[in-house]
Motif scaffolding. Structure first.
Motif, PDB file in Angstrom:
ATOM      1  N   GLU A  22     -18.140 -72.627  38.421  1.00 61.34           N
ATOM      2  CA  GLU A  22     -18.839 -72.828  39.461  1.00 61.34           C
ATOM      3  C   GLU A  22     -19.793 -71.570  39.515  1.00 61.34           C
ATOM      4  OE1 GLU A  22     -18.761 -72.912  44.370  1.00 61.34           O
ATOM      5  OE2 GLU A  22     -17.292 -71.874  43.324  1.00 61.34           O
ATOM      6  N   MET A  23     -19.530 -70.446  39.064  1.00 60.92           N
ATOM      7  CA  MET A  23     -20.406 -69.353  39.151  1.00 60.92           C
ATOM      8  C   MET A  23     -21.541 -69.526  37.791  1.00 60.92           C
ATOM      9  SD  MET A  23     -19.429 -65.280  38.968  1.00 60.92           S
ATOM     10  CE  MET A  23     -20.270 -63.974  38.744  1.00 60.92           C
ATOM     11  N   LEU A  24     -21.084 -70.029  36.796  1.00 61.82           N
ATOM     12  CA  LEU A  24     -22.174 -70.254  35.756  1.00 61.82           C
ATOM     13  C   LEU A  24     -22.940 -71.344  35.886  1.00 61.82           C
ATOM     14  CD1 LEU A  24     -19.472 -70.019  32.594  1.00 61.82           C
ATOM     15  CD2 LEU A  24     -21.636 -68.433  33.336  1.00 61.82           C
ATOM     16  N   ILE A  25     -22.720 -72.271  36.618  1.00 63.93           N
ATOM     17  CA  ILE A  25     -23.614 -73.579  36.566  1.00 63.93           C
ATOM     18  C   ILE A  25     -24.362 -73.854  38.023  1.00 63.93           C
ATOM     19  CG2 ILE A  25     -22.001 -75.025  35.128  1.00 63.93           C
ATOM     20  CD1 ILE A  25     -21.286 -76.439  37.358  1.00 63.93           C
ATOM     21  N   GLY A  26     -24.085 -73.097  38.994  1.00 60.26           N
ATOM     22  CA  GLY A  26     -24.655 -73.251  40.198  1.00 60.26           C
ATOM     23  C   GLY A  26     -24.640 -71.948  41.074  1.00 60.26           C
ATOM     24  N   GLY A  27     -23.960 -70.967  40.426  1.00 65.22           N
ATOM     25  CA  GLY A  27     -23.760 -69.743  41.697  1.00 65.22           C
ATOM     26  C   GLY A  27     -22.549 -69.964  42.467  1.00 65.22           C
ATOM     27  N   ASN A  28     -21.798 -68.764  42.770  1.00 65.43           N
ATOM     28  CA  ASN A  28     -20.662 -69.035  43.764  1.00 65.43           C
ATOM     29  C   ASN A  28     -21.199 -68.502  44.926  1.00 65.43           C
ATOM     30  OD1 ASN A  28     -18.249 -68.506  45.098  1.00 65.43           O
ATOM     31  ND2 ASN A  28     -17.109 -67.687  43.192  1.00 65.43           N
ATOM     32  N   PRO A  29     -21.125 -69.211  46.020  1.00 66.44           N
ATOM     33  CA  PRO A  29     -21.694 -68.607  47.338  1.00 66.44           C
ATOM     34  C   PRO A  29     -20.677 -67.792  47.942  1.00 66.44           C
ATOM     35  CG  PRO A  29     -21.019 -71.020  47.332  1.00 66.44           C
ATOM     36  CD  PRO A  29     -21.125 -70.665  45.847  1.00 66.44           C
ATOM     37  N   HIS A  30     -19.471 -68.043  47.744  1.00 68.70           N
ATOM     38  CA  HIS A  30     -18.520 -66.935  48.118  1.00 68.70           C
ATOM     39  C   HIS A  30     -18.559 -65.492  47.755  1.00 68.70           C
ATOM     40  CE1 HIS A  30     -16.610 -70.985  47.488  1.00 68.70           C
ATOM     41  NE2 HIS A  30     -16.182 -70.656  48.955  1.00 68.70           N
ATOM     42  N   LEU A  31     -19.528 -65.235  46.809  1.00 66.77           N
ATOM     43  CA  LEU A  31     -19.588 -63.646  46.604  1.00 66.77           C
ATOM     44  C   LEU A  31     -20.941 -63.118  47.186  1.00 66.77           C
ATOM     45  CD1 LEU A  31     -19.069 -64.090  42.828  1.00 66.77           C
ATOM     46  CD2 LEU A  31     -17.318 -63.147  44.422  1.00 66.77           C
ATOM     47  N   VAL A  32     -21.541 -63.827  48.227  1.00 69.68           N
ATOM     48  CA  VAL A  32     -22.615 -63.306  48.848  1.00 69.68           C
ATOM     49  C   VAL A  32     -22.772 -63.905  50.154  1.00 69.68           C
ATOM     50  CG1 VAL A  32     -24.251 -65.128  48.041  1.00 69.68           C
ATOM     51  CG2 VAL A  32     -25.175 -63.094  48.590  1.00 69.68           C
ATOM     52  N   VAL A  33     -23.274 -63.136  51.220  1.00 68.87           N
ATOM     53  CA  VAL A  33     -23.303 -63.280  52.621  1.00 68.87           C
ATOM     54  C   VAL A  33     -24.862 -63.501  52.764  1.00 68.87           C
ATOM     55  CG1 VAL A  33     -22.710 -62.921  54.962  1.00 68.87           C
ATOM     56  CG2 VAL A  33     -21.185 -62.401  53.059  1.00 68.87           C
ATOM     57  N   ALA A  34     -25.417 -64.397  53.308  1.00 72.53           N
ATOM     58  CA  ALA A  34     -26.723 -64.366  53.845  1.00 72.53           C
ATOM     59  C   ALA A  34     -27.667 -64.109  52.656  1.00 72.53           C
ATOM     60  CB  ALA A  34     -26.957 -63.587  55.102  1.00 72.53           C
ATOM     61  N   ASN A  35     -27.304 -64.366  51.296  1.00 74.34           N
ATOM     62  CA  ASN A  35     -27.993 -63.858  50.118  1.00 74.34           C
ATOM     63  C   ASN A  35     -28.586 -62.299  50.371  1.00 74.34           C
ATOM     64  OD1 ASN A  35     -29.073 -64.973  47.838  1.00 74.34           O
ATOM     65  ND2 ASN A  35     -31.213 -64.590  48.743  1.00 74.34           N
ATOM     66  N   MET A  36     -27.517 -61.650  51.038  1.00 76.87           N
ATOM     67  CA  MET A  36     -28.204 -60.324  51.145  1.00 76.87           C
ATOM     68  C   MET A  36     -27.177 -59.522  50.910  1.00 76.87           C
ATOM     69  SD  MET A  36     -30.361 -58.506  54.359  1.00 76.87           S
ATOM     70  CE  MET A  36     -28.795 -58.540  55.422  1.00 76.87           C
ATOM     71  N   ILE A  37     -25.990 -59.690  51.316  1.00 77.02           N
ATOM     72  CA  ILE A  37     -24.713 -58.535  50.874  1.00 77.02           C
ATOM     73  C   ILE A  37     -23.862 -59.396  49.782  1.00 77.02           C
ATOM     74  CG2 ILE A  37     -22.889 -57.502  52.068  1.00 77.02           C
ATOM     75  CD1 ILE A  37     -24.253 -57.532  54.787  1.00 77.02           C
ATOM     76  N   GLY A  38     -23.465 -58.503  49.024  1.00 80.79           N
ATOM     77  CA  GLY A  38     -22.634 -59.094  47.798  1.00 80.79           C
ATOM     78  C   GLY A  38     -23.129 -59.370  46.459  1.00 80.79           C
ATOM     79  N   VAL A  39     -22.718 -60.149  45.686  1.00 84.05           N
ATOM     80  CA  VAL A  39     -23.011 -60.419  44.348  1.00 84.05           C
ATOM     81  C   VAL A  39     -23.963 -61.574  44.594  1.00 84.05           C
ATOM     82  CG1 VAL A  39     -22.658 -60.834  42.009  1.00 84.05           C
ATOM     83  CG2 VAL A  39     -21.086 -59.598  43.555  1.00 84.05           C
ATOM     84  N   ASN A  40     -25.394 -61.523  44.280  1.00 82.47           N
ATOM     85  CA  ASN A  40     -26.203 -62.780  44.705  1.00 82.47           C
ATOM     86  C   ASN A  40     -26.543 -63.405  43.333  1.00 82.47           C
ATOM     87  OD1 ASN A  40     -28.307 -61.250  43.247  1.00 82.47           O
ATOM     88  ND2 ASN A  40     -29.426 -60.662  45.039  1.00 82.47           N
ATOM     89  N   LEU A  41     -27.305 -64.513  43.445  1.00 89.09           N
ATOM     90  CA  LEU A  41     -27.514 -65.447  42.447  1.00 89.09           C
ATOM     91  C   LEU A  41     -28.092 -64.622  40.945  1.00 89.09           C
ATOM     92  CD1 LEU A  41     -27.070 -68.256  41.307  1.00 89.09           C
ATOM     93  CD2 LEU A  41     -29.642 -68.705  42.249  1.00 89.09           C
ATOM     94  N   GLU A  42     -28.909 -63.753  41.304  1.00 92.32           N
ATOM     95  CA  GLU A  42     -29.578 -63.225  40.056  1.00 92.32           C
ATOM     96  C   GLU A  42     -28.631 -62.306  39.287  1.00 92.32           C
ATOM     97  OE1 GLU A  42     -33.591 -60.555  38.983  1.00 92.32           O
ATOM     98  OE2 GLU A  42     -33.445 -61.174  41.027  1.00 92.32           O
ATOM     99  N   VAL A  43     -27.756 -61.668  40.308  1.00 91.20           N
ATOM    100  CA  VAL A  43     -26.677 -60.670  39.422  1.00 91.20           C
ATOM    101  C   VAL A  43     -25.682 -61.721  38.864  1.00 91.20           C
ATOM    102  CG1 VAL A  43     -24.696 -59.250  39.672  1.00 91.20           C
ATOM    103  CG2 VAL A  43     -26.802 -58.915  41.227  1.00 91.20           C
TER     104      VAL A  43
END
Length: 538
Positions: free
Chosen positions: A323-344
């Motif tokens: 999931e992380m490789l093909i579309g990003g894992n949303p469980h790793l980021v909150v509000a696209n501001m806290i956590g490991v966002n898509l760019e990382v």
């Protein structure tokens, strides 16, 4: 309080004539009486609750360690029933440090230097120069690569410093991955500023997040601390009879020096105590341990390894990594501001091979003709066909009467394995499912076969520039083929927690400039743009 329950497979080493690629589960032995250390392993992962059930100082014959000197405790341990332990933590459970060589970094990475907010290498107070070292994983809140991405630059700084340089032509596999120029990465306790605080390697896998009230905010961020404290309560001594193995989890297993460190620790503890060693690997640490075992001779394993304990091992891969490789894992980021966002996440997929090591594998098909797999499939099928344990047991007995079982210690479905959960009954069932179809994009389905995973990643990975190389490294490690570890093995896994069954995506009709930031639509640089639609769970 609830004590975590696992389903255990206890496995012995098969005869030496067995092919090296026979699965570890090809030969299961009857439960036998085991030493006190091994019994303690049944409470490993729920130490706060289960520690009370294990006798304190059991490894010291019950002697209170508070009245013993370090030497006396060590001698008592040698006389006692316990065996030394080497522990390999899971993925992202090693604190990474980045050491900045300012002048080199500034000259060779000028854009990243500026992105991180630095302007000078001078100490004259004019401009902002980088510190000598930073926590890279997990970064401090106030560092330039904070997990709180108030600006795009902070996530770009974090992603850039997490990156690696990959050299496919390096003859030495351990030289294939290197840090970016001017930013050397190692683990906590292995750098100049943290060397005095290494705690014999344990500090690198404990207290991962440095914020006030971290224990209350993020219990998982305690890492392996409770794990170590539990063993110490039994009489173990950190660095003498208990050894944690930190490693750079970004690097592919086939090229990861952590494999050598595992072997070195096993040899050292065996030499020091004269006892065989219990090797414990959690999550990706189990894959690292398996690689270390397959690189040792059988003679050495017979002499130095007592048991390999794999805790919730991803032996058949992880859907979250896909999931992380093909579309990003949303469980790793909150509000696209806290956590490991898509760019990382994209940078990790582009330069770090560990996500490919965790790709799903088609193990059930690979070993479909093996007696042990046929036996396991029969049990899985019965559990799926019948909901009543008595019906499962009746048909299970009929199956056993007609087929000689290579797996001798499967409990009866009528036996009670636990009684602490309300969401499922406590009967002894595997609760396994075959996940043949792993992902679906539009109307196209993808299985867990190597060819399907390869096609899926080439077409839809956030960055596929190293997909072929990293899949080749995964195969080079041997992990997809489940090599037999050649020692008595315990596989412990959760059977009561919901997990991802299938990733469903559909095509995005529109693409906007914000798409790459919202974890919904992703610009794939000319390839198809996909949108996550749903996730099926079991």
């Amino acid at each position: 309080h609830i004590c975590s329950i696992f389903f255990f497979l206890m496995i012995r080493r098969p005869p030496r004539s067995t092919q090296s690629r026979s699965s570890a589960a090809s030969d299961v032995y009857k439960r036998q009486e085991v030493n006190s250390t091994f019994l303690a392993l049944f409470c490993l992962f729920s130490t706060l609750v289960c520690a009370a059930r294990a006798s304190p100082n059991i490894c010291l014959g019950g002697t209170n360690q508070a009245i013993l000197s370090q030497k006396q405790q060590f001698l008592k341990f040698l006389e006692g029933p316990c065996l030394p332990v080497v522990v390999v933590p899971g993925v992202m459970c090693t604190k990474l440090r980045v050491v900045i060589q300012c002048e080199e970094f500034k000259s060779k990475q000028p854009n990243l230097f500026q992105t991180c907010g630095w302007t000078t290498c001078s100490d004259d107070g004019k401009g902002r120069r980088p510190d000598f070292e930073y926590n890279l994983w997990i970064p401090d809140v106030n560092s330039p690569m904070s997990l709180i991405s108030l600006t795009k630059k902070s996530s770009q700084c974090f992603a850039g410093l997490l990156g690696l340089v990959y050299n496919a032509s390096a003859e030495d596999p351990y030289q294939r991955f290197t840090s970016i120029p001017g930013a050397e990465v190692s683990w906590y306790g292995h750098t100049f500023e943290t060397n005095e605080h290494s705690n014999c390697g344990a500090a690198a896998s404990e207290d991962l997040l440095k914020i006030p009230l971290a224990d209350q905010v993020c219990k998982k961020c305690r890492g392996m601390r409770d794990f170590r404290l539990h063993f110490e309560s039994l009489g173990y001594q950190n660095g003498l009879t208990y050894q944690n193995i930190p490693y750079d989890f970004r690097i592919s297993i086939a090229a990861n020096k952590g494999v050598k460190y595992i072997q070195k620790a096993v040899r050292k503890l065996h030499e020091r105590t004269g006892k065989k060693v219990i090797l414990i690997g959690h999550s990706m640490g189990a894959l690292m341990s398996l690689r270390a075992l397959t690189n040792m001779t059988q003679e050495e394993k017979d002499a130095k390894i007592a048991t390999f304990v794999s805790l919730t091992p991803p032996f058949t891969g992880s859907s979250r990594a896909l999931e992380m490789l093909i579309g990003g894992n949303p469980h790793l980021v909150v509000a696209n501001m806290i956590g490991v966002n898509l760019e990382v996440q994209k940078e990790l997929g582009r330069q770090s091979g560990f996500l490919y090591d965790l790709m799903p594998t088609f193990t059930s098909q690979l070993y479909k003709d093996e007696p042990w797999m046929q036996h396991l499939n029969a049990r899985i099928q019965l559990e799926s066909l019948y909901s009543n344990p008595e019906d499962i047991n009746q048909h299970w007995k009929e199956f056993l009467s007609q087929n000689q079982s290579p797996i001798e210690n499967f409990p009866s479905p009528l036996d009670k394995c636990f009684d602490v959960f309300t969401s499922i009954d406590g009967n002894c069932q595997t609760r396994m499912k075959h996940l043949y179809e792993m992902s679906k994009v539009g109307s196209k389905s993808y299985s867990k076969s190597f060819s399907d995973i390869r096609e899926l990643l080439i077409r839809y990975a956030l960055d596929n520039s190293r997909t072929i190389d990293f899949l080749a490294l995964k195969n080079e490690s041997g992990i997809p083929f489940l090599p037999n570890p050649g020692v008595k093995t315990v596989i412990a896994y959760y059977s009561h927690i919901e997990t991802t069954a299938k990733l469903l995506y559909n095509s995005c009709l529109l693409y906007t400039s914000d798409a790459a930031d919202d974890l919904l639509c992703v610009d794939l640089g000319g390839r198809r743009i996909i949108k996550k639609k749903n996730i099926e769970h079991i």
